[in-house]
Design an enzyme around this catalytic site. Structure first.
Site, PDB file in Angstrom:
ATOM      1  N   HIS A  42       0.850  -1.195   0.000  1.00  0.00           N
ATOM      2  CA  HIS A  42       0.000   0.000   0.000  1.00  0.00           C
ATOM      3  C   HIS A  42       0.883   1.242   0.000  1.00  0.00           C
ATOM      4  O   HIS A  42       2.081   1.160   0.291  1.00  0.00           O
ATOM      5  CB  HIS A  42      -0.859   0.015   1.273  1.00  0.00           C
ATOM      6  CG  HIS A  42      -0.007   0.214   2.482  1.00  0.00           C
ATOM      7  ND1 HIS A  42       0.647  -0.826   3.105  1.00  0.00           N
ATOM      8  CD2 HIS A  42       0.379   1.338   3.139  1.00  0.00           C
ATOM      9  CE1 HIS A  42       1.387  -0.350   4.091  1.00  0.00           C
ATOM     10  NE2 HIS A  42       1.238   0.961   4.143  1.00  0.00           N
ATOM     11  N   HIS A 124       5.615   6.328  -0.755  1.00  0.00           N
ATOM     12  CA  HIS A 124       6.363   5.087  -0.989  1.00  0.00           C
ATOM     13  C   HIS A 124       5.487   3.885  -0.691  1.00  0.00           C
ATOM     14  O   HIS A 124       4.487   3.993   0.021  1.00  0.00           O
ATOM     15  CB  HIS A 124       7.615   5.049  -0.099  1.00  0.00           C
ATOM     16  CG  HIS A 124       7.278   4.976   1.358  1.00  0.00           C
ATOM     17  ND1 HIS A 124       6.990   6.098   2.110  1.00  0.00           N
ATOM     18  CD2 HIS A 124       7.124   3.920   2.191  1.00  0.00           C
ATOM     19  CE1 HIS A 124       6.686   5.729   3.337  1.00  0.00           C
ATOM     20  NE2 HIS A 124       6.758   4.416   3.406  1.00  0.00           N
TER      21      HIS A 124
HETATM   22  O1  3AM Z   1       4.474   0.970   5.447  1.00  0.00           O
HETATM   23  P1  3AM Z   1       4.483   2.459   5.397  1.00  0.00           P
HETATM   24  O2  3AM Z   1       5.841   3.049   5.572  1.00  0.00           O
HETATM   25  O3  3AM Z   1       3.748   3.017   4.229  1.00  0.00           O
HETATM   26  O4  3AM Z   1       5.364   3.008   8.622  1.00  0.00           O
HETATM   27  C1  3AM Z   1       3.998   2.781   8.923  1.00  0.00           C
HETATM   28  C2  3AM Z   1       3.210   2.319   7.733  1.00  0.00           C
HETATM   29  O5  3AM Z   1       3.635   3.023   6.608  1.00  0.00           O
HETATM   30  C3  3AM Z   1       3.341   4.100   9.218  1.00  0.00           C
HETATM   31  O6  3AM Z   1       1.967   3.876   8.976  1.00  0.00           O
HETATM   32  C4  3AM Z   1       1.805   2.843   8.036  1.00  0.00           C
HETATM   33  C5  3AM Z   1       0.869   1.804   8.566  1.00  0.00           C
HETATM   34  O7  3AM Z   1       1.364   1.264   9.739  1.00  0.00           O
HETATM   35  N1  3AM Z   1       3.576   4.521  10.589  1.00  0.00           N
HETATM   36  C6  3AM Z   1       3.607   3.749  11.681  1.00  0.00           C
HETATM   37  N2  3AM Z   1       3.854   4.501  12.769  1.00  0.00           N
HETATM   38  C7  3AM Z   1       3.989   5.775  12.348  1.00  0.00           C
HETATM   39  C8  3AM Z   1       4.239   7.018  12.988  1.00  0.00           C
HETATM   40  N3  3AM Z   1       4.395   7.100  14.306  1.00  0.00           N
HETATM   41  C9  3AM Z   1       3.825   5.790  10.947  1.00  0.00           C
HETATM   42  N4  3AM Z   1       3.906   6.906  10.217  1.00  0.00           N
HETATM   43  C10 3AM Z   1       4.166   8.052  10.883  1.00  0.00           C
HETATM   44  N5  3AM Z   1       4.322   8.108  12.221  1.00  0.00           N
END
Ligand code: 3AM
Length: 175
Positions: A42, A124
């Site tokens: 995603h 990304h």
């Molecule tokens: O897999 P991606 O990088 O697209 O990294 C986490 C994931 O994104 C991000 O939210 C998505 C679903 O879990 N994520 C998790 N914790 C986070 C935070 N504290 C976060 N993004 C920003 N701040």
């Protein structure tokens, strides 16, 4: 009070999910990191964190007011962030519509009291996690393309050492 871990994101068409995981299997060493399951691929638009049902209702109502036309994503870039340990696919040129949608959702989330990271939006698709050691990156000789016609609110759950994502609600992008 019960909460859910939520984020807004864009899913990938199943055919592209399958093409990406086939490419990934050939392009990376098995020791490079932990691959995300095809169905979990995603693009995150806005991370909300732990959200109560009441706040989710308010955030969903705001998301439903967004009026934006569809746009096309060209997945033609890849990279490695060693600190969070993520190998990703991305876009050499992020479409304006994508950036606008993410900014709108982030500002709505902030206004609803969800902390928003001050880091700029780096669109990304995470491919591998736990990739904290140097990774031999394959040539960027790929190009996947699809039209984004809707965006979704997703729930992230963590079980047996893995995150999985479930769509809670989706909204169309309308010209
Ligand atoms: O897999 P991606 O990088 O697209 O990294 C986490 C994931 O994104 C991000 O939210 C998505 C679903 O879990 N994520 C998790 N914790 C986070 C935070 N504290 C976060 N993004 C920003 N701040």
């Amino acid at each position: 009070m019960s909460t859910r871990r939520l984020f807004f994101g864009i899913g990938l068409p199943q055919t592209i999910q399958q093409e990406i995981i086939a490419w990934r299997a050939a392009a990376f060493d098995a020791a490079a990191g932990r691959p995300l399951a095809a169905a979990n691929l995603h693009l995150t638009l806005a991370f909300l964190g732990e959200v109560s049902d009441e706040k989710t209702t308010a955030i969903s109502r705001l998301a439903g007011r967004i009026r934006q036309p569809p746009f096309t994503l060209h997945i033609d870039d890849a990279g490695h962030w060693p600190r969070p340990g993520v190998v990703w696919l991305g876009l050499r040129q992020a479409p304006r519509g994508l950036v606008q949608l993410a900014e709108m959702l982030r500002s709505q989330a902030a206004r609803s009291g969800c902390y928003q990271s001050p880091h700029p939006f780096h669109p990304h698709i995470s491919l591998l996690r736990n990739a904290t050691r140097p990774v031999a990156m394959p040539p960027r000789d790929f190009h996947w393309q699809f039209d984004v016609t809707h965006f979704s609110l997703l729930q992230s759950t963590f079980a047996q050492g893995r995150s999985s994502y479930k769509v809670i609600e989706s909204w169309p992008l309308i010209a």
